[in-house]
Design an enzyme around this catalytic site. Sequence first.
Site, PDB file in Angstrom:
ATOM      1  N   LYS A  79       0.850  -1.195   0.000  1.00 31.46           N
ATOM      2  CA  LYS A  79       0.000   0.000   0.000  1.00 31.46           C
ATOM      3  C   LYS A  79       0.883   1.241   0.000  1.00 31.46           C
ATOM      4  O   LYS A  79       1.501   1.589   1.004  1.00 31.46           O
ATOM      5  CB  LYS A  79      -0.914  -0.007   1.229  1.00 31.46           C
ATOM      6  CG  LYS A  79      -1.716   1.268   1.428  1.00 31.46           C
ATOM      7  CD  LYS A  79      -2.429   1.228   2.775  1.00 31.46           C
ATOM      8  CE  LYS A  79      -3.079   2.571   3.091  1.00 31.46           C
ATOM      9  NZ  LYS A  79      -3.674   2.580   4.451  1.00 31.46           N
ATOM     10  N   PRO A  97      -0.156   9.856  -0.071  1.00 26.21           N
ATOM     11  CA  PRO A  97       0.898   8.843   0.072  1.00 26.21           C
ATOM     12  C   PRO A  97       1.588   8.896   1.432  1.00 26.21           C
ATOM     13  O   PRO A  97       1.442   9.850   2.197  1.00 26.21           O
ATOM     14  CB  PRO A  97       1.870   9.216  -1.042  1.00 26.21           C
ATOM     15  CG  PRO A  97       1.775  10.705  -1.095  1.00 26.21           C
ATOM     16  CD  PRO A  97       0.335  11.060  -0.755  1.00 26.21           C
ATOM     17  N   GLY A 345      -5.959   0.906  10.740  1.00 28.98           N
ATOM     18  CA  GLY A 345      -6.628  -0.295  11.189  1.00 28.98           C
ATOM     19  C   GLY A 345      -6.100  -0.756  12.535  1.00 28.98           C
ATOM     20  O   GLY A 345      -5.253  -0.119  13.168  1.00 28.98           O
TER      21      GLY A 345
END
Length: 539
Positions: A79, A97, A345
């Site tokens: 990612k 980014p 997360g």
Amino acid sequence: MSTHYPGKVVIVGSGVAGAMTAAYLKAAFGDRCEVVLAGFPPAGEPAGHESTLGDIQDFFDFLGLAEEDWMPSCDATCKLAVRVQDWSGPGQYFYLPFEPARRAGGFPLTEWWLRQRPSGRFDRDCFVSAWLCDAGRVPRPAADADPAAAVPYGYHLDSAALARLLTRYAVERGAVTLNGTPTDVRLDARGWIECLVTEEHGEIHGDLFVDCTGERGLLLHRALKVPRVSHRDTLPNDSLVTLEAPADMRARGIPPYTTVTARGAGWIWTVPLFDRIGAGHAYAAEYCTPEEAERALREHVGPEAAGAAAVHSPLLPGRGAQAWKHNCVAVGASAGRGEPLGTVGEASATHHALEQLVRHFPGADWHPRLRDGFNAATAALLDAEREFATLHYQGAARDDTQYWRDAKTLALPGDLAARLDGWRVLPPGPEHPGRGHRGRPAHAYTSVLIGTGGAPPRVPAALPLIGDAAALREFAAVRHTAAALTDASPTAYEFLVRLGAASPPADGCSVLSTGQRRRPPQVREEVFPHQGRDGWKNA
């Protein structure tokens, strides 16, 4: 609970937070600390795909694990950024980014872009990562490459698979696992936790207890009665529906980014794994029924979503008033949870908490300053995620539904309103507070303000006086580097096949002791019903 040095840590919860905690403490303290992982089966949790931040590589480095050791068995992909889609209008997107902003004349390139605008895409003008994302390429640095020249990336991964792998890692290094059903948490006369009681193992005693039971907070919130601080007053969504859809990712292609796409009553995220697509819809029930939300999610994912099981759950962003009370520390969702728009997360939140736990680990005197330092760092991180998510809604140019119009009328947390007024005159710079350990850099805030389109900052008045030459050289360097890396880098799928993702280790075979990275020096959710909204209070 005794008052001696906390030599025995009992971790409660068998999800990714519990497994990461067990592995990290064994890597940090080795045999000098006894670690017990008291796990019990999860119940009704959302789909197990994760999207991490770029600094999660520090976690695996600390454990001495190379990407070859864990990515294949966790269906992990790379990612480079978050693709923020349709927040400024249909068909419009930008990349956020992990790559740091280049500088010219003392100012970040994102601010020079406001003056020069070499193209219509600030992300491609300022960041190499945006070019790589558009091309679907992942630049893995060579072994002898300069780390400063590498393009940083995080991961998408299967959190259940990561939990299994890290539990095995911890057990290989001496941790003990006791799986069972908890029936009670007993306190001593002072109110400290004395033991966890399970049906299968009876009393499990320890010195320090780590609550990794998720939002239900079995230890911190239920046993120790720590109240929760709700963030619902500043964020519009209160519901989630998630699914995982098997897909031929070789044919479909693996994008090296998480996508967050604005919808009429919320937004949808997509997380590409090696063999499937993880997706979720965060929405406000006032504007959208669960059936409508699920239908929108399936349509967004495409035909692969047909037949995939959907999981509906409440979304309760907030945090505990404390993350550490007495001899109990909450890690992961037990400590707090942000709206997933921050794309932090469970894995990244747990990583940040563990760095702080080891730094503030108590001694024999259980000095309260260590507890207070951990609580301050945890609160700062979770409050920063709240603020960063809020910024997306405040900055969004989209106003085509009542949901989006109402989202801009919500209260702003802390001093964000005053700082937003200031940023309209001067973008956030060195004076921007980092908001605690692992805080987001100022250029990330500037990128959101530019990319969402609703509150673009002004050009700093000093730039014309400095002159454009240095900035023009940096813009050219971005284009040159991006072209070279795009040509030389494999696609995301090719990257993973070379890593061994097409033939992961046989189940039960450990590669955890054969990682290519040097081990660091020794440095000293589940069977209970969802807590719901009772006990929450507004900040």
